[in-house]
Design a protein around this motif. Sequence first.
Motif, PDB file in Angstrom:
ATOM      1  N   HIS A  54      52.484 106.504  53.732  1.00 29.46           N
ATOM      2  CA  HIS A  54      51.913 107.393  52.715  1.00 29.46           C
ATOM      3  C   HIS A  54      52.635 107.216  51.378  1.00 29.46           C
ATOM      4  CE1 HIS A  54      50.489 110.237  56.160  1.00 29.46           C
ATOM      5  NE2 HIS A  54      49.735 109.149  56.054  1.00 29.46           N
ATOM      6  N   ARG A  55      53.964 107.082  51.418  1.00 28.26           N
ATOM      7  CA  ARG A  55      54.737 106.871  50.183  1.00 28.26           C
ATOM      8  C   ARG A  55      54.322 105.567  49.508  1.00 28.26           C
ATOM      9  NH1 ARG A  55      58.492 103.969  48.338  1.00 28.26           N
ATOM     10  NH2 ARG A  55      58.949 102.903  50.292  1.00 28.26           N
ATOM     11  N   LYS A  56      54.203 104.517  50.303  1.00 26.97           N
ATOM     12  CA  LYS A  56      53.811 103.215  49.751  1.00 26.97           C
ATOM     13  C   LYS A  56      52.385 103.248  49.204  1.00 26.97           C
ATOM     14  CE  LYS A  56      56.943 100.278  52.360  1.00 26.97           C
ATOM     15  NZ  LYS A  56      57.060  99.232  53.392  1.00 26.97           N
ATOM     16  N   ALA A  57      51.506 104.002  49.839  1.00 24.30           N
ATOM     17  CA  ALA A  57      50.132 104.131  49.337  1.00 24.30           C
ATOM     18  C   ALA A  57      50.134 104.827  47.981  1.00 24.30           C
ATOM     19  CB  ALA A  57      49.268 104.898  50.333  1.00 24.30           C
ATOM     20  N   GLY A  58      51.005 105.823  47.800  1.00 25.38           N
ATOM     21  CA  GLY A  58      51.136 106.475  46.499  1.00 25.38           C
ATOM     22  C   GLY A  58      51.609 105.499  45.430  1.00 25.38           C
ATOM     23  N   GLU A  59      52.556 104.645  45.789  1.00 28.95           N
ATOM     24  CA  GLU A  59      53.028 103.627  44.850  1.00 28.95           C
ATOM     25  C   GLU A  59      51.913 102.642  44.510  1.00 28.95           C
ATOM     26  OE1 GLU A  59      56.449 101.864  46.685  1.00 28.95           O
ATOM     27  OE2 GLU A  59      57.759 103.529  46.111  1.00 28.95           O
ATOM     28  N   ARG A  60      51.136 102.260  45.513  1.00 29.93           N
ATOM     29  CA  ARG A  60      50.024 101.335  45.271  1.00 29.93           C
ATOM     30  C   ARG A  60      49.013 101.979  44.319  1.00 29.93           C
ATOM     31  NH1 ARG A  60      47.338  96.376  46.805  1.00 29.93           N
ATOM     32  NH2 ARG A  60      49.178  96.097  48.065  1.00 29.93           N
ATOM     33  N   ALA A  61      48.720 103.251  44.550  1.00 28.83           N
ATOM     34  CA  ALA A  61      47.791 103.973  43.675  1.00 28.83           C
ATOM     35  C   ALA A  61      48.339 104.034  42.248  1.00 28.83           C
ATOM     36  CB  ALA A  61      47.540 105.383  44.218  1.00 28.83           C
ATOM     37  N   GLN A  62      49.645 104.209  42.124  1.00 32.21           N
ATOM     38  CA  GLN A  62      50.270 104.214  40.796  1.00 32.21           C
ATOM     39  C   GLN A  62      50.025 102.877  40.096  1.00 32.21           C
ATOM     40  OE1 GLN A  62      54.553 104.093  40.879  1.00 32.21           O
ATOM     41  NE2 GLN A  62      54.755 104.556  38.699  1.00 32.21           N
ATOM     42  N   HIS A  63      50.235 101.784  40.804  1.00 32.88           N
ATOM     43  CA  HIS A  63      50.055 100.453  40.207  1.00 32.88           C
ATOM     44  C   HIS A  63      48.596 100.161  39.887  1.00 32.88           C
ATOM     45  CE1 HIS A  63      54.244  99.498  40.594  1.00 32.88           C
ATOM     46  NE2 HIS A  63      54.218  99.722  41.893  1.00 32.88           N
ATOM     47  N   LEU A  64      47.692 100.682  40.717  1.00 34.98           N
ATOM     48  CA  LEU A  64      46.266 100.498  40.458  1.00 34.98           C
ATOM     49  C   LEU A  64      45.783 101.361  39.292  1.00 34.98           C
ATOM     50  CD1 LEU A  64      44.841 100.490  44.099  1.00 34.98           C
ATOM     51  CD2 LEU A  64      45.008  98.532  42.542  1.00 34.98           C
ATOM     52  N   GLY A  65      46.471 102.471  39.070  1.00 39.96           N
ATOM     53  CA  GLY A  65      46.059 103.399  38.026  1.00 39.96           C
ATOM     54  C   GLY A  65      44.892 104.285  38.448  1.00 39.96           C
TER      55      GLY A  65
END
Length: 183
Positions: A87-98
């Motif tokens: 879940h933490r990594k998915a949040g980071e991915r969403a951050q990078h995707l914008g």
Amino acid sequence: RVYNAGIIIFNDLLKKSRGSAMATGIFELVSREHISSVLETLHKYTELPLQLIDEDGALLLSFGEAAHYCALLQENIFRPSACLEMHRKAGERAQHLGEAYIFSCHAQLNHIAFPLLNGGELLGSILIGPFLLDQPDSTLVTDVIAQKQISPVLALELYEALPGIKVIAPERATHLSRLVGHL
């Protein structure tokens, strides 16, 4: 890339309430009561489990019961920390995707991660799910059996728990990810 309007709006709200992009907790920028109200409304509308986690993956708020299927997996197969890390990594991915990020977890269940940003810094994420995009069938359980050695009793329990996972149409999941961006 056109950034999701919700990220920009939330980011602007954070800047106005604090005036800087320094490392700050979510609740120092937006009240717990306000966030709780918005997330509870979203949960009641979607009838999907919803969580707010901080940038380290720690649970801050939760609405709705976790699926019994997930509980069985965490008790018997996957460490709960493996789910938190995903879940933490998915949040980071969403951050990078914008924008919101729709992903499948270790158990092939779908989730939506939406980043909460302050000046580009990830403060946390809203997680929606688990859910399925189609009616469940035995392949979800057989995939777990193929990955891990599990007893027939546990396999049966998992199969019986599948109907407890909410199913939403793929286009609805896409619209939900867009809707979260406007909160």
